[in-house]
Structures are given as C-alpha cells and as structure tokens.
Design a protein around this motif. Structure first.
Motif, PDB file in Angstrom:
ATOM      1  N   ASP A  82       0.833  -1.218   0.000  1.00 29.68           N
ATOM      2  CA  ASP A  82       0.000   0.000   0.000  1.00 29.68           C
ATOM      3  C   ASP A  82       0.863   1.261   0.000  1.00 29.68           C
ATOM      4  N   MET A  83       1.952   1.225   0.780  1.00 32.58           N
ATOM      5  CA  MET A  83       2.830   2.392   0.855  1.00 32.58           C
ATOM      6  C   MET A  83       3.462   2.671  -0.506  1.00 32.58           C
ATOM      7  N   THR A  84       3.900   1.625  -1.182  1.00 30.24           N
ATOM      8  CA  THR A  84       4.505   1.796  -2.513  1.00 30.24           C
ATOM      9  C   THR A  84       3.492   2.360  -3.502  1.00 30.24           C
ATOM     10  N   GLU A  85       2.274   1.834  -3.462  1.00 22.50           N
ATOM     11  CA  GLU A  85       1.228   2.347  -4.354  1.00 22.50           C
ATOM     12  C   GLU A  85       0.923   3.815  -4.043  1.00 22.50           C
ATOM     13  N   SER A  86       0.907   4.136  -2.745  1.00 23.87           N
ATOM     14  CA  SER A  86       0.633   5.524  -2.362  1.00 23.87           C
ATOM     15  C   SER A  86       1.741   6.452  -2.836  1.00 23.87           C
ATOM     16  N   LEU A  87       2.982   6.015  -2.753  1.00 22.81           N
ATOM     17  CA  LEU A  87       4.098   6.840  -3.233  1.00 22.81           C
ATOM     18  C   LEU A  87       4.020   7.035  -4.746  1.00 22.81           C
ATOM     19  N   VAL A  88       3.671   5.987  -5.463  1.00 21.91           N
ATOM     20  CA  VAL A  88       3.544   6.096  -6.923  1.00 21.91           C
ATOM     21  C   VAL A  88       2.426   7.068  -7.285  1.00 21.91           C
ATOM     22  N   ASN A  89       1.341   7.049  -6.513  1.00 26.86           N
ATOM     23  CA  ASN A  89       0.192   7.915  -6.777  1.00 26.86           C
ATOM     24  C   ASN A  89       0.329   9.293  -6.125  1.00 26.86           C
ATOM     25  N   GLN A  90       1.505   9.580  -5.562  1.00 31.26           N
ATOM     26  CA  GLN A  90       1.782  10.872  -4.926  1.00 31.26           C
ATOM     27  C   GLN A  90       0.880  11.147  -3.725  1.00 31.26           C
ATOM     28  N   GLN A  91       0.467  10.108  -3.011  1.00 24.07           N
ATOM     29  CA  GLN A  91      -0.337  10.249  -1.781  1.00 24.07           C
ATOM     30  C   GLN A  91       0.615  10.116  -0.583  1.00 24.07           C
ATOM     31  N   ILE A  92       1.323  11.187  -0.294  1.00 23.97           N
ATOM     32  CA  ILE A  92       2.393  11.173   0.710  1.00 23.97           C
ATOM     33  C   ILE A  92       1.853  10.895   2.113  1.00 23.97           C
ATOM     34  N   GLU A  93       0.721  11.493   2.461  1.00 24.85           N
ATOM     35  CA  GLU A  93       0.159  11.275   3.811  1.00 24.85           C
ATOM     36  C   GLU A  93      -0.228   9.805   4.006  1.00 24.85           C
ATOM     37  N   LYS A  94      -0.850   9.215   2.994  1.00 25.91           N
ATOM     38  CA  LYS A  94      -1.237   7.800   3.075  1.00 25.91           C
ATOM     39  C   LYS A  94       0.012   6.923   3.172  1.00 25.91           C
ATOM     40  N   ALA A  95       1.041   7.245   2.414  1.00 24.87           N
ATOM     41  CA  ALA A  95       2.309   6.498   2.452  1.00 24.87           C
ATOM     42  C   ALA A  95       2.948   6.613   3.837  1.00 24.87           C
ATOM     43  N   ALA A  96       2.883   7.796   4.448  1.00 27.11           N
ATOM     44  CA  ALA A  96       3.439   7.991   5.792  1.00 27.11           C
ATOM     45  C   ALA A  96       2.676   7.159   6.823  1.00 27.11           C
ATOM     46  N   GLU A  97       1.345   7.091   6.692  1.00 33.00           N
ATOM     47  CA  GLU A  97       0.543   6.263   7.604  1.00 33.00           C
ATOM     48  C   GLU A  97       0.917   4.785   7.483  1.00 33.00           C
ATOM     49  N   ASP A  98       1.105   4.341   6.232  1.00 31.04           N
ATOM     50  CA  ASP A  98       1.497   2.950   6.012  1.00 31.04           C
ATOM     51  C   ASP A  98       2.887   2.671   6.594  1.00 31.04           C
ATOM     52  N   ALA A  99       3.797   3.651   6.468  1.00 31.56           N
ATOM     53  CA  ALA A  99       5.140   3.499   7.035  1.00 31.56           C
ATOM     54  C   ALA A  99       5.060   3.370   8.556  1.00 31.56           C
ATOM     55  N   LEU A 100       4.175   4.170   9.192  1.00 33.39           N
ATOM     56  CA  LEU A 100       3.985   4.038  10.649  1.00 33.39           C
ATOM     57  C   LEU A 100       3.422   2.663  11.004  1.00 33.39           C
ATOM     58  N   GLY A 101       2.534   2.131  10.164  1.00 34.40           N
ATOM     59  CA  GLY A 101       2.004   0.783  10.385  1.00 34.40           C
ATOM     60  C   GLY A 101       3.097  -0.270  10.326  1.00 34.40           C
ATOM     61  N   VAL A 102       4.019  -0.101   9.371  1.00 36.44           N
ATOM     62  CA  VAL A 102       5.149  -1.038   9.273  1.00 36.44           C
ATOM     63  C   VAL A 102       5.988  -0.976  10.547  1.00 36.44           C
ATOM     64  N   LEU A 103       6.249   0.226  11.040  1.00 34.55           N
ATOM     65  CA  LEU A 103       7.012   0.374  12.284  1.00 34.55           C
ATOM     66  C   LEU A 103       6.265  -0.232  13.474  1.00 34.55           C
ATOM     67  N   ALA A 104       4.937  -0.067  13.496  1.00 36.84           N
ATOM     68  CA  ALA A 104       4.143  -0.639  14.592  1.00 36.84           C
ATOM     69  C   ALA A 104       4.216  -2.159  14.586  1.00 36.84           C
ATOM     70  N   THR A 105       4.218  -2.765  13.413  1.00 34.06           N
ATOM     71  CA  THR A 105       4.336  -4.223  13.359  1.00 34.06           C
ATOM     72  C   THR A 105       5.719  -4.679  13.814  1.00 34.06           C
ATOM     73  N   ASP A 106       6.745  -3.855  13.552  1.00 35.70           N
ATOM     74  CA  ASP A 106       8.079  -4.178  14.084  1.00 35.70           C
ATOM     75  C   ASP A 106       8.073  -4.173  15.608  1.00 35.70           C
ATOM     76  N   VAL A 107       7.403  -3.181  16.182  1.00 35.65           N
ATOM     77  CA  VAL A 107       7.299  -3.104  17.643  1.00 35.65           C
ATOM     78  C   VAL A 107       6.534  -4.312  18.177  1.00 35.65           C
ATOM     79  N   MET A 108       5.456  -4.703  17.469  1.00 36.51           N
ATOM     80  CA  MET A 108       4.671  -5.861  17.893  1.00 36.51           C
ATOM     81  C   MET A 108       5.521  -7.131  17.883  1.00 36.51           C
ATOM     82  N   MET A 109       6.354  -7.303  16.861  1.00 40.34           N
ATOM     83  CA  MET A 109       7.228  -8.480  16.805  1.00 40.34           C
ATOM     84  C   MET A 109       8.256  -8.461  17.931  1.00 40.34           C
ATOM     85  N   GLY A 110       8.805  -7.283  18.209  1.00 41.44           N
ATOM     86  CA  GLY A 110       9.768  -7.180  19.306  1.00 41.44           C
ATOM     87  C   GLY A 110       9.140  -7.510  20.642  1.00 41.44           C
TER      88      GLY A 110
END
Length: 152
Positions: A82-110
């Motif tokens: 989703d983040m890659t698609e958002s970056l391609v479509n120039q949806q920076i805010e959506k891409a940033a939200e997806d990036a935060l989701g990726v970081l949250a899943t890293d925290v969940m795994m830790g």
C-alpha cells in the motif's frame, strides 16, 4: 510412591536357613544399597511434571511468537504494498501512515519476542527452583531413614 516402595522393603526377611549365608549376606547388602539410593533415583509423577513444565512453556512461547511473527510479516507485506502504491500515486500522507504501520508491526514483533523469551526464562527458573526443593526434601528424607536404620 517412594514411601510405599520403602515400606515394602521393610518387612521381615523370608527364611533363608537353607541357603548359603554368604550369598544371602551379599544379596541383603545389594538390597540395602538399592533401598538407600532409591529415593534419589525415582521420578514420581509430580517430579516429572515439574521438570517438563519448562519445556511445555517454552513450546507455548515459541508457538506464540511464531503466530505473532507470521501475522506481523503478513501485515508488513500488505502495508509495504500500500505504501509503494501511495508513493507512486503521490499520496504522501497515506504512504506515511502505512510506514507508521510497518514500524508498529516491528514493535509488535519485538514485544512478542520479549514475551516469549521472558516466559521461557521464568518457567525454567521456577522449575529449577522446584526441582532443587524436591532434591533437598529427598536428601533430608534419606538422611532421616539412614539415621533411623542406624539406631535400630
């Protein structure tokens, strides 16, 4: 269980006058040594359960971590797509939200890894403590038996 086994061996010996006294003495010595070591060599049901508890908890912790890590990796895959698609479509805010989701899943795994490691360590420690207490109890009981047999 141990009490029963030791009580069975404490009865009056059978008549042995027809047997060679040296053989009878050797067998009695062997039986006495076996009875003396028996309390420390027998694993009763509760002893076995305590020693297996650490392994069972470690298995559960590993299964928990495995499940959480699979969920987190699947979530990261979707979020990265989703983040890659958002970056391609120039949806920076959506891409940033997806990036935060990726970081949250890293925290969940830790966190899952920490929980799994702590569960295994705590159970191993408590099982070790319980086994040590059982061993101490058996040693005291064995000493008591040896002192009683020395008086009689």
């Amino acid at each position: 269980m141990t009490d029963r086994m030791l009580a069975q061996g404490g009865g009056a010996p059978p008549a042995s006058s027809a047997l060679n006294p040296k053989i009878v003495q050797a067998v009695q010595l062997g039986n006495a040594e076996t009875a003396a070591y028996a309390p420390s060599q027998i694993a009763t049901g509760p002893d076995m359960m305590v020693s297996q508890a650490a392994g069972l908890v470690a298995q559960s912790a590993a299964a928990y971590f495995d499940g959480v890590s699979k969920l987190a990796l699947a979530s990261q895959g979707v979020l990265l797509k989703d983040m890659t698609e958002s970056l391609v479509n120039q949806q920076i805010e959506k891409a940033a939200e997806d990036a935060l989701g990726v970081l949250a899943t890293d925290v969940m795994m830790g966190a899952a890894a920490a929980v799994a490691a702590a569960a295994g360590a705590m159970e191993a420690e408590s099982a070790s403590f319980a086994i040590d207490r059982i061993d101490q109890s058996i040693a005291r009981y064995s000493d008591l038996l040896s002192r009683r047999s020395g008086k009689g």
